[in-house]
Design a protein around this motif. Structure first.
Motif, PDB file in Angstrom:
ATOM      1  N   ASP A   1       0.808  -1.220   0.000  1.00  0.00           N
ATOM      2  CA  ASP A   1       0.000   0.000   0.000  1.00  0.00           C
ATOM      3  C   ASP A   1       0.846   1.277   0.000  1.00  0.00           C
ATOM      4  O   ASP A   1       0.318   2.380   0.093  1.00  0.00           O
ATOM      5  N   GLY A   2       2.176   1.122  -0.077  1.00  0.00           N
ATOM      6  CA  GLY A   2       3.068   2.285  -0.100  1.00  0.00           C
ATOM      7  C   GLY A   2       3.607   2.662   1.264  1.00  0.00           C
ATOM      8  O   GLY A   2       4.503   3.498   1.361  1.00  0.00           O
ATOM      9  N   SER A   3       3.062   2.080   2.324  1.00  0.00           N
ATOM     10  CA  SER A   3       3.584   2.349   3.662  1.00  0.00           C
ATOM     11  C   SER A   3       4.871   1.560   3.865  1.00  0.00           C
ATOM     12  O   SER A   3       5.247   0.739   3.022  1.00  0.00           O
ATOM     13  N   VAL A   4       5.544   1.829   4.961  1.00  0.00           N
ATOM     14  CA  VAL A   4       6.717   1.045   5.344  1.00  0.00           C
ATOM     15  C   VAL A   4       6.553   0.587   6.780  1.00  0.00           C
ATOM     16  O   VAL A   4       5.876   1.226   7.582  1.00  0.00           O
ATOM     17  N   THR A   5       7.158  -0.551   7.076  1.00  0.00           N
ATOM     18  CA  THR A   5       7.181  -1.063   8.437  1.00  0.00           C
ATOM     19  C   THR A   5       8.604  -0.966   8.952  1.00  0.00           C
ATOM     20  O   THR A   5       9.532  -1.468   8.317  1.00  0.00           O
TER      21      THR A   5
ATOM     22  N   ALA B   1       9.315  19.790  13.287  1.00  0.00           N
ATOM     23  CA  ALA B   1       8.456  19.438  12.148  1.00  0.00           C
ATOM     24  C   ALA B   1       8.629  17.969  11.773  1.00  0.00           C
ATOM     25  O   ALA B   1       7.654  17.274  11.483  1.00  0.00           O
ATOM     26  N   GLU B   2       9.871  17.487  11.805  1.00  0.00           N
ATOM     27  CA  GLU B   2      10.122  16.082  11.475  1.00  0.00           C
ATOM     28  C   GLU B   2       9.485  15.156  12.505  1.00  0.00           C
ATOM     29  O   GLU B   2       8.851  14.152  12.142  1.00  0.00           O
ATOM     30  N   ILE B   3       9.616  15.474  13.769  1.00  0.00           N
ATOM     31  CA  ILE B   3       9.000  14.669  14.827  1.00  0.00           C
ATOM     32  C   ILE B   3       7.490  14.647  14.653  1.00  0.00           C
ATOM     33  O   ILE B   3       6.856  13.581  14.732  1.00  0.00           O
ATOM     34  N   ALA B   4       6.901  15.797  14.400  1.00  0.00           N
ATOM     35  CA  ALA B   4       5.448  15.871  14.214  1.00  0.00           C
ATOM     36  C   ALA B   4       5.005  15.075  12.990  1.00  0.00           C
ATOM     37  O   ALA B   4       3.969  14.403  13.024  1.00  0.00           O
ATOM     38  N   LEU B   5       5.784  15.124  11.926  1.00  0.00           N
ATOM     39  CA  LEU B   5       5.444  14.382  10.715  1.00  0.00           C
ATOM     40  C   LEU B   5       5.531  12.884  10.967  1.00  0.00           C
ATOM     41  O   LEU B   5       4.622  12.124  10.606  1.00  0.00           O
ATOM     42  N   ILE B   6       6.593  12.431  11.612  1.00  0.00           N
ATOM     43  CA  ILE B   6       6.730  11.003  11.931  1.00  0.00           C
ATOM     44  C   ILE B   6       5.592  10.565  12.847  1.00  0.00           C
ATOM     45  O   ILE B   6       4.995   9.496  12.646  1.00  0.00           O
ATOM     46  N   ALA B   7       5.256  11.375  13.833  1.00  0.00           N
ATOM     47  CA  ALA B   7       4.151  11.048  14.737  1.00  0.00           C
ATOM     48  C   ALA B   7       2.850  10.898  13.965  1.00  0.00           C
ATOM     49  O   ALA B   7       2.106   9.926  14.158  1.00  0.00           O
ATOM     50  N   ASN B   8       2.584  11.831  13.073  1.00  0.00           N
ATOM     51  CA  ASN B   8       1.362  11.788  12.272  1.00  0.00           C
ATOM     52  C   ASN B   8       1.328  10.535  11.396  1.00  0.00           C
ATOM     53  O   ASN B   8       0.310   9.839  11.341  1.00  0.00           O
ATOM     54  N   LEU B   9       2.428  10.237  10.747  1.00  0.00           N
ATOM     55  CA  LEU B   9       2.463   9.111   9.806  1.00  0.00           C
ATOM     56  C   LEU B   9       2.415   7.753  10.503  1.00  0.00           C
ATOM     57  O   LEU B   9       2.003   6.757   9.906  1.00  0.00           O
ATOM     58  N   THR B  10       2.850   7.691  11.759  1.00  0.00           N
ATOM     59  CA  THR B  10       2.829   6.432  12.514  1.00  0.00           C
ATOM     60  C   THR B  10       1.632   6.350  13.466  1.00  0.00           C
ATOM     61  O   THR B  10       1.486   5.361  14.188  1.00  0.00           O
ATOM     62  N   GLU B  11       0.814   7.402  13.479  1.00  0.00           N
ATOM     63  CA  GLU B  11      -0.353   7.485  14.354  1.00  0.00           C
ATOM     64  C   GLU B  11       0.040   7.381  15.833  1.00  0.00           C
ATOM     65  O   GLU B  11      -0.611   6.710  16.625  1.00  0.00           O
ATOM     66  N   GLN B  12       1.134   8.046  16.164  1.00  0.00           N
ATOM     67  CA  GLN B  12       1.605   8.126  17.546  1.00  0.00           C
ATOM     68  C   GLN B  12       1.617   9.595  17.958  1.00  0.00           C
ATOM     69  O   GLN B  12       1.547  10.479  17.114  1.00  0.00           O
TER      70      GLN B  12
ATOM     71  N   ARG C   1      15.884   5.078  12.995  1.00  0.00           N
ATOM     72  CA  ARG C   1      15.205   4.176  12.062  1.00  0.00           C
ATOM     73  C   ARG C   1      13.958   4.844  11.472  1.00  0.00           C
ATOM     74  O   ARG C   1      13.679   4.710  10.287  1.00  0.00           O
ATOM     75  N   CYS C   2      13.240   5.560  12.293  1.00  0.00           N
ATOM     76  CA  CYS C   2      12.057   6.274  11.800  1.00  0.00           C
ATOM     77  C   CYS C   2      12.462   7.381  10.833  1.00  0.00           C
ATOM     78  O   CYS C   2      11.801   7.602   9.811  1.00  0.00           O
ATOM     79  N   ALA C   3      13.558   8.065  11.127  1.00  0.00           N
ATOM     80  CA  ALA C   3      14.047   9.123  10.245  1.00  0.00           C
ATOM     81  C   ALA C   3      14.503   8.550   8.902  1.00  0.00           C
ATOM     82  O   ALA C   3      14.262   9.153   7.846  1.00  0.00           O
ATOM     83  N   VAL C   4      15.127   7.380   8.904  1.00  0.00           N
ATOM     84  CA  VAL C   4      15.521   6.727   7.657  1.00  0.00           C
ATOM     85  C   VAL C   4      14.284   6.342   6.847  1.00  0.00           C
ATOM     86  O   VAL C   4      14.244   6.510   5.635  1.00  0.00           O
ATOM     87  N   ALA C   5      13.250   5.856   7.532  1.00  0.00           N
ATOM     88  CA  ALA C   5      11.996   5.507   6.847  1.00  0.00           C
ATOM     89  C   ALA C   5      11.396   6.748   6.199  1.00  0.00           C
ATOM     90  O   ALA C   5      10.946   6.690   5.042  1.00  0.00           O
ATOM     91  N   LEU C   6      11.394   7.856   6.896  1.00  0.00           N
ATOM     92  CA  LEU C   6      10.872   9.103   6.340  1.00  0.00           C
ATOM     93  C   LEU C   6      11.708   9.523   5.117  1.00  0.00           C
ATOM     94  O   LEU C   6      11.155   9.917   4.079  1.00  0.00           O
ATOM     95  N   ALA C   7      13.003   9.411   5.215  1.00  0.00           N
ATOM     96  CA  ALA C   7      13.883   9.766   4.096  1.00  0.00           C
ATOM     97  C   ALA C   7      13.631   8.873   2.893  1.00  0.00           C
ATOM     98  O   ALA C   7      13.769   9.313   1.746  1.00  0.00           O
ATOM     99  N   PHE C   8      13.239   7.619   3.124  1.00  0.00           N
ATOM    100  CA  PHE C   8      12.915   6.698   2.029  1.00  0.00           C
ATOM    101  C   PHE C   8      11.802   7.307   1.166  1.00  0.00           C
ATOM    102  O   PHE C   8      11.855   7.239  -0.072  1.00  0.00           O
TER     103      PHE C   8
END
Length: 99
Positions: A15-19, A62-73, A88-95
């Motif tokens: 679905d385009g997400s990453v784990t 902004a990066e923390i807020a974006l990661i939180a939003n995308l991971t629903e945390q 690891r979350c930052a690398v996923a975002l960079a992907f």
């Protein structure tokens, strides 16, 4: 991360997400008192990124807020991660921001 190669702990889903997996880490993240072995991060839209950049003057916030939003945390949960876990979350975002 070379083009087309993902770390073993990062899986691109259909679905385009990453784990993001923490299973190989000695200390797994704890979110709301529960040990977490993986986080799923949905694929961001341009609007996701723009809205966080508008809300937060500091790029790190902004990066923390974006990661939180995308991971629903919550942003507090993401801020509570240890640096190895957060990276690891930052690398996923960079992907998502690469070709």
């Amino acid at each position: 991360m070379s083009e087309g190669t993902l770390p073993e702990w990062l899986t691109e889903e259909d679905d385009g997400s990453v784990t993001v997996s923490f299973k190989d880490m000695k200390r797994k993240p704890e979110i709301d008192g529960t040990e977490v072995s993986e986080l799923r991060m949905r694929e961001p839209s341009v609007m996701d990124q723009l809205s966080q950049e508008k809300k937060h003057r500091n790029k790190g916030d902004a990066e923390i807020a974006l990661i939180a939003n995308l991971t629903e945390q919550s942003p507090d949960a993401i801020q509570g991660l240890k640096m190895k876990q957060y990276n690891r979350c930052a690398v996923a975002l960079a992907f998502f921001q690469s070709d």
